[in-house]
Design an enzyme around this catalytic site. Structure first.
Site, PDB file in Angstrom:
ATOM      1  N   SER A 240      39.282   8.083  24.831  1.00  0.00           N
ATOM      2  CA  SER A 240      38.886   6.799  24.222  1.00  0.00           C
ATOM      3  C   SER A 240      39.402   5.623  25.048  1.00  0.00           C
ATOM      4  O   SER A 240      38.650   4.685  25.346  1.00  0.00           O
ATOM      5  CB  SER A 240      39.349   6.701  22.772  1.00  0.00           C
ATOM      6  N   HIS A 270      39.030  15.453  20.801  1.00  0.00           N
ATOM      7  CA  HIS A 270      39.810  14.208  20.741  1.00  0.00           C
ATOM      8  C   HIS A 270      39.982  13.827  19.261  1.00  0.00           C
ATOM      9  O   HIS A 270      40.480  14.631  18.464  1.00  0.00           O
ATOM     10  CB  HIS A 270      39.087  13.157  21.590  1.00  0.00           C
ATOM     11  N   HIS A 317      47.925  19.699  23.531  1.00  0.00           N
ATOM     12  CA  HIS A 317      47.715  18.334  24.037  1.00  0.00           C
ATOM     13  C   HIS A 317      47.607  18.377  25.549  1.00  0.00           C
ATOM     14  O   HIS A 317      48.237  19.218  26.199  1.00  0.00           O
ATOM     15  CB  HIS A 317      48.871  17.400  23.631  1.00  0.00           C
ATOM     16  N   ARG A 326      54.073  11.331  16.667  1.00  0.00           N
ATOM     17  CA  ARG A 326      53.162  10.789  15.646  1.00  0.00           C
ATOM     18  C   ARG A 326      52.997  11.796  14.505  1.00  0.00           C
ATOM     19  O   ARG A 326      52.821  11.432  13.350  1.00  0.00           O
ATOM     20  CB  ARG A 326      51.797  10.454  16.275  1.00  0.00           C
ATOM     21  N   ASP A 372      46.789  14.894  14.942  1.00  0.00           N
ATOM     22  CA  ASP A 372      45.671  15.211  14.054  1.00  0.00           C
ATOM     23  C   ASP A 372      45.983  16.331  13.061  1.00  0.00           C
ATOM     24  O   ASP A 372      45.254  16.515  12.085  1.00  0.00           O
ATOM     25  CB  ASP A 372      44.439  15.604  14.890  1.00  0.00           C
TER      26      ASP A 372
HETATM   27  N1  CMX Z   1      43.960  26.477  20.305  1.00  0.00           N
HETATM   28  C1  CMX Z   1      43.463  27.421  21.140  1.00  0.00           C
HETATM   29  N2  CMX Z   1      43.391  27.304  22.460  1.00  0.00           N
HETATM   30  C2  CMX Z   1      43.889  26.192  22.987  1.00  0.00           C
HETATM   31  C3  CMX Z   1      44.471  25.170  22.211  1.00  0.00           C
HETATM   32  C4  CMX Z   1      44.479  25.340  20.811  1.00  0.00           C
HETATM   33  N3  CMX Z   1      44.937  24.408  19.980  1.00  0.00           N
HETATM   34  N4  CMX Z   1      44.881  24.178  23.032  1.00  0.00           N
HETATM   35  C5  CMX Z   1      44.564  24.551  24.286  1.00  0.00           C
HETATM   36  N5  CMX Z   1      43.958  25.759  24.254  1.00  0.00           N
HETATM   37  C6  CMX Z   1      43.366  26.477  25.373  1.00  0.00           C
HETATM   38  C7  CMX Z   1      42.301  25.598  26.009  1.00  0.00           C
HETATM   39  O1  CMX Z   1      41.071  25.670  25.276  1.00  0.00           O
HETATM   40  C8  CMX Z   1      42.226  26.163  27.406  1.00  0.00           C
HETATM   41  O2  CMX Z   1      41.459  27.355  27.337  1.00  0.00           O
HETATM   42  P1  CMX Z   1      40.422  27.731  28.531  1.00  0.00           P
HETATM   43  O3  CMX Z   1      41.284  27.900  29.741  1.00  0.00           O
HETATM   44  O4  CMX Z   1      39.769  28.972  28.046  1.00  0.00           O
HETATM   45  O5  CMX Z   1      39.490  26.576  28.658  1.00  0.00           O
HETATM   46  C9  CMX Z   1      43.678  26.551  27.673  1.00  0.00           C
HETATM   47  O6  CMX Z   1      44.310  26.657  26.383  1.00  0.00           O
HETATM   48  C10 CMX Z   1      44.426  25.525  28.496  1.00  0.00           C
HETATM   49  O7  CMX Z   1      44.307  24.248  27.870  1.00  0.00           O
HETATM   50  P2  CMX Z   1      45.466  23.171  28.023  1.00  0.00           P
HETATM   51  O8  CMX Z   1      45.589  22.837  29.461  1.00  0.00           O
HETATM   52  O9  CMX Z   1      46.676  23.581  27.272  1.00  0.00           O
HETATM   53  O10 CMX Z   1      44.858  21.938  27.204  1.00  0.00           O
HETATM   54  P3  CMX Z   1      43.803  20.863  27.684  1.00  0.00           P
HETATM   55  O11 CMX Z   1      44.528  19.769  28.372  1.00  0.00           O
HETATM   56  O12 CMX Z   1      42.667  21.476  28.418  1.00  0.00           O
HETATM   57  O13 CMX Z   1      43.209  20.352  26.279  1.00  0.00           O
HETATM   58  C11 CMX Z   1      43.328  19.746  24.017  1.00  0.00           C
HETATM   59  C12 CMX Z   1      43.991  19.621  25.378  1.00  0.00           C
HETATM   60  C13 CMX Z   1      43.989  18.768  23.055  1.00  0.00           C
HETATM   61  C14 CMX Z   1      41.849  19.373  24.139  1.00  0.00           C
HETATM   62  C15 CMX Z   1      43.496  21.207  23.518  1.00  0.00           C
HETATM   63  O14 CMX Z   1      44.856  21.493  23.330  1.00  0.00           O
HETATM   64  C16 CMX Z   1      42.717  21.480  22.249  1.00  0.00           C
HETATM   65  O15 CMX Z   1      41.527  21.820  22.320  1.00  0.00           O
HETATM   66  N6  CMX Z   1      43.380  21.347  21.042  1.00  0.00           N
HETATM   67  C17 CMX Z   1      42.706  21.489  19.786  1.00  0.00           C
HETATM   68  C18 CMX Z   1      41.901  20.243  19.485  1.00  0.00           C
HETATM   69  C19 CMX Z   1      42.804  19.080  19.157  1.00  0.00           C
HETATM   70  O16 CMX Z   1      43.725  19.192  18.355  1.00  0.00           O
HETATM   71  N7  CMX Z   1      42.500  17.908  19.748  1.00  0.00           N
HETATM   72  C20 CMX Z   1      43.237  16.668  19.440  1.00  0.00           C
HETATM   73  C21 CMX Z   1      44.157  16.187  20.551  1.00  0.00           C
HETATM   74  C22 CMX Z   1      44.804  14.870  20.176  1.00  0.00           C
HETATM   75  C23 CMX Z   1      43.795  13.768  20.184  1.00  0.00           C
HETATM   76  O17 CMX Z   1      43.350  13.388  21.273  1.00  0.00           O
HETATM   77  O18 CMX Z   1      43.406  13.297  19.120  1.00  0.00           O
END
Ligand code: CMX
Length: 439
Positions: A240, A270, A317, A326, A372
């Site tokens: 964002s 996000h 994250h 938070r 979240d």
């Molecule tokens: N559950 C399962 N798998 C997860 C995970 C979770 N909560 N968080 C990360 N992973 C996985 C990723 O999908 C990724 O898998 P692939 O290699 O198969 O693609 C792997 O772990 C590595 O990811 P990462 O480097 O740890 O995390 P990213 O920087 O790529 O992504 C985020 C960060 C937040 C998108 C991810 O942790 C996620 O999808 N979390 C769940 C959704 C969420 O809560 N989003 C809100 C974030 C806060 C916000 O911005 O509001």
């Protein structure tokens, strides 16, 4: 001129020579390396943006203008009989870098009071949306509709010196921020309360005004203040903030840029994760007939989600490597106000159960909860149970930080953002050349 604008002008004059000096004297100093993984991995961690509004440390979490959130919740002035500080105080802090006193708060309250009336056409645009539209699509459009009010756009076309860009940007930003509680609550009224709008009360602060128009009694005013403050900024690289900055870098005004950032926030990785948490929790509750699960049942549900290829919403994250502060602020509030609510008991159990599972699963770099994981259940507890709406709340808060960033972008003359792309073939050739050199 308001005290806020006066102080901001003073700070801008102080800051400009620092940026000028960096450019003139140190422009070629190398700050970071661009590897193939950085290009293919969404530029994770690449130091390529600048902002002074906030900084996100992977372990410590966010600091707004150098202050941690717990520090801010102690230092910022609070309305009488309130647990949480004025949102207006964060507006002042993010813009000027200084903690406001009561007089400065009065000034921001006054600024918002003067600017809060929403033009009729915005209600009409919201009314015209087809049924089943997502509140974030409506929110983004409502903000976009206000583009016709932009001072910046008008002044720019009339001919505005670059050094003055920040001034009408500031005016637009305050005009927009002051209207967000009305826009958000009208979307809520339209979608979930048969369009029954509650008139705003000019004597209320940002958080109390939002609570009033939502039709929610105390302590929902404090819930709103807490929510908007903790969501207002998270440095520059998140989707964002980066979108807002990128769009504004083409000199699109605050309305165009904020609307765009809202669209980025609406993605499930996000901001939308807060509604996904509630959806997921209810799926679990449905399977367990509303019973509080024991730890084994909870673990099984988490594993089932992971094994079906889905992410656990509210955990992980891109930058943080510990529990999001938070999350902790909201957890403390929940332990005080809603610890007997069954939905909090679910979240409390997830807090203990999910991180070891994510560690064992072995993919997520950060197994800890993010903002979240906790925000939606507080809304649920206070009767805002239409979870599609939750990301609008996030967006109202985030608009504060985005506005501060864009005003400062204009003040410091940051240019059009335009990184360079390469083709796969070019990248393969570059890699091959490096390999050949090593041989
Ligand atoms: N559950 C399962 N798998 C997860 C995970 C979770 N909560 N968080 C990360 N992973 C996985 C990723 O999908 C990724 O898998 P692939 O290699 O198969 O693609 C792997 O772990 C590595 O990811 P990462 O480097 O740890 O995390 P990213 O920087 O790529 O992504 C985020 C960060 C937040 C998108 C991810 O942790 C996620 O999808 N979390 C769940 C959704 C969420 O809560 N989003 C809100 C974030 C806060 C916000 O911005 O509001």
């Amino acid at each position: 001129m308001s005290k806020l604008k006066e102080k901001l002008a003073e700070k801008i004059d102080e800051w400009r020579p620092r940026i000028q000096k960096l450019q003139d004297e140190y422009g070629d100093v190398v700050v970071d390396e661009v590897t193939v993984n950085k290009i293919l991995g969404g530029m994770r961690g690449l130091k390529s943006l600048i902002t002074d509004i906030s900084y996100l440390d992977p372990i410590e979490g966010i600091r707004y203008r150098g202050y941690t959130l717990p520090e801010l919740f102690k230092k910022l002035p609070k309305p009488p009989n309130s647990e949480m500080p004025y949102v207006e105080g964060v507006v002042y802090l993010l813009l000027t870098g200084e903690i406001p006193g009561e007089k400065e708060i009065e000034d921001v309250l006054d600024e918002f009071k003067k600017r809060r009336i929403l033009p009729r056409y915005v209600y009409e645009v919201i009314d015209a949306f087809p049924c089943c539209s997502h509140p974030m699509a409506i929110f983004s459009t409502a903000i976009l509709t206000l583009h016709r009010e932009s001072f910046f756009a008008k002044k720019y076309h009339a001919g505005l010196p670059k050094a003055d860009y920040w001034d009408p940007t500031y005016e637009d930003a305050l005009n927009l921020l002051a209207k967000l509680p009305e826009i958000g609550t009208y979307i809520y009224a339209k979608l979930y309360r048969d369009g029954k709008r509650i008139q705003s009360d000019p004597n209320l602060d940002f958080g109390a005004s939002f609570a009033h128009m939502m039709g929610k009694p105390k302590p929902y005013d404090d819930v709103s203040r807490m929510h908007f403050i903790i969501h207002s900024d998270h440095e520059s690289g998140n989707v964002s903030a980066h979108t807002g900055h990128l769009v504004a870098s083409s000199l699109s005004d605050i309305y165009l840029s904020t609307s765009a950032m809202i669209n980025g926030l609406a993605g499930p990785l996000h901001g939308l994760a807060n509604q996904e948490v509630l959806r997921w929790l209810h799926e679990m509750m449905g399977k367990l007939n509303g019973q509080i699960p024991n730890e084994e049942e909870m673990k099984q549900f988490v594993w089932d989600t992971l094994n079906s290829g889905l992410v656990i919403p509210g955990f992980g994250h891109a930058v943080l490597r510990k529990t999001d502060p938070r999350y902790m602020i909201q957890r403390e509030f929940s332990l005080k106000h809603l610890k007997d609510d069954p939905i909090f008991k679910y979240v409390d159990m997830l807090y203990k159960v999910v991180p070891p599972i994510l560690k064992e699963h072995g993919k997520a770099k950060n197994p800890w909860p993010n903002v979240d994981a906790q925000s939606g259940i507080i809304q649920w507890h206070y009767g805002v149970q239409e979870y599609d709406f939750y990301t609008v709340l996030f967006g109202i808060g985030r608009a504060i930080g985005i506005s501060a960033n864009i005003i400062w972008d204009r003040a410091l003359g940051y240019p059009l953002e335009r990184p360079k792309s390469v083709t796969t073939e070019m990248l393969e050739k570059m890699v091959q050349e490096k390999v050949n050199k090593v041989k």
